[in-house]
Write an enzyme that holds these catalytic residues in place. Sequence first.
Site, PDB file in Angstrom:
ATOM      1  N   ASN A  82       0.741  -1.219  -0.104  1.00 46.54           N
ATOM      2  CA  ASN A  82       0.132  -0.026   0.102  1.00 46.54           C
ATOM      3  C   ASN A  82       0.773   1.275  -0.039  1.00 46.54           C
ATOM      4  O   ASN A  82       0.575   2.156   0.619  1.00 46.54           O
ATOM      5  CB  ASN A  82      -1.030  -0.036   1.503  1.00 46.54           C
ATOM      6  CG  ASN A  82      -0.277  -0.139   2.486  1.00 46.54           C
ATOM      7  OD1 ASN A  82       0.787  -0.746   2.653  1.00 46.54           O
ATOM      8  ND2 ASN A  82      -0.750   0.390   3.671  1.00 46.54           N
ATOM      9  N   ASP A 106      -1.535  -5.809  12.710  1.00 44.61           N
ATOM     10  CA  ASP A 106      -2.040  -4.779  11.439  1.00 44.61           C
ATOM     11  C   ASP A 106      -1.572  -3.305  11.526  1.00 44.61           C
ATOM     12  O   ASP A 106      -2.356  -2.519  11.560  1.00 44.61           O
ATOM     13  CB  ASP A 106      -3.624  -4.734  11.523  1.00 44.61           C
ATOM     14  CG  ASP A 106      -4.362  -4.488  10.183  1.00 44.61           C
ATOM     15  OD1 ASP A 106      -3.515  -4.777   9.174  1.00 44.61           O
ATOM     16  OD2 ASP A 106      -5.555  -4.327   9.987  1.00 44.61           O
TER      17      ASP A 106
END
Length: 417
Positions: free
Chosen positions: A96, A306
């Site tokens: 990302n 995460d």
Amino acid sequence: MKFLLKAATVIDPKSPFHHQTVDILIENETIIDIQSTIQTTQNTQEITRTDLHVSQGWFDSSVSFGEPGYEERETIEHGLQVAAKSGFTKIAVHPNTVPITDNSASIGFLKIKSQNNAVSLLPIGALTTQSKGVDMAELYDMQQAGAIAFGDYKKAIENPNLLKIALLYTQNFDGLVLSYPQENCIAGKGMVNEEEQSTLLGLKGIPALAEELQISRDLFLLEYTGGKLHIPTITTAKSVDLIRTAKAKGLQVSCSTSVHHLILTDEELETFDTNYKVRPPLRTKQDTTALLAGVNDGTIDMITSDHCPMDIEHKKVEFDNAKYGTIGLESSFGALNITLGLEKTIAMLTQGKKVFNLEHQTIAIGNKADLSLFTPNNETIFTEEDILSTSNNSAFLGKKGKGATYGIVSNGKIVLK
């Protein structure tokens, strides 16, 4: 250079030294001796810490940095230091960034930037070109360059035929496909869990159904195609049931949940603190109870941080306008240890290496030294002083934890707090 870990209690059920307090002598990348007492010699760095414990090196399969493109959030160099001081020897990094990691050259860039580091950076390649969900990316070339799996970060694969083809194609080289569990048409413009809290707070909701429909579809496709599918960050009770049933059928499916989804609920949103704006959204107490059951019975294969650094300009704004994400590397061990206990915590931080086909060795003489260093005792409160990341967007600020990390020994190097 040699390292000598003094009076270290081993936590490794597969090691002959499990639960023993020993001295561990390491030379280069190898454990060369383990005894109750080893004398320190010249050219040996002695490591002593209060209540020192060691385990096999921890692995986090869901980490985001900023580089390239968002270096103000976190650079690779600094992020790897954060991971090391948080106890992780291996981390899988998402695509990302800008540009998206969707070809062999971008995989090579990450490998070069992270070489000669104590922490092994393991790139996840984008499943589709520029993560747009239209054309499949160069999966085989990326694997040859060092990618360990393929998925578009926090983006659902809307086209079921694309996932079908990916599952078929990756069987040629034993590749692992990641599919983010969200049906976008159901999720709509939702930001938080669609339940009582979203109604009380006036925030648009994402129903649990959005996750469960996507997982159901993906499991049907996996049953048809074969292959290996990993579903990252499941959050609902029904999702746990669906994957439990699929595993009972013998499908090659694995899944993870995050520390914050396992422990926190949507009740945290009462303060409109944007650190709790995460994707998938925090769910209900019923869901966290089901996730815990899935951890305990083996349905959930691993727990991730995460970790997603976000600069203050994108967090200290109105809730509707804030970006999703929380950091988590620094707080993971303490939060899990107080929730699961030591043995289960270590298991959930290490066993994911099997899913991603990574090397894992027991703590024994002659084996590679890939070790996490920590103390499991004493309750703590996670504060801003405990944050190591460049960004400060932590959902665990003010939360209780237990124990602390000291660092790692890996790749022939040692990193300590």
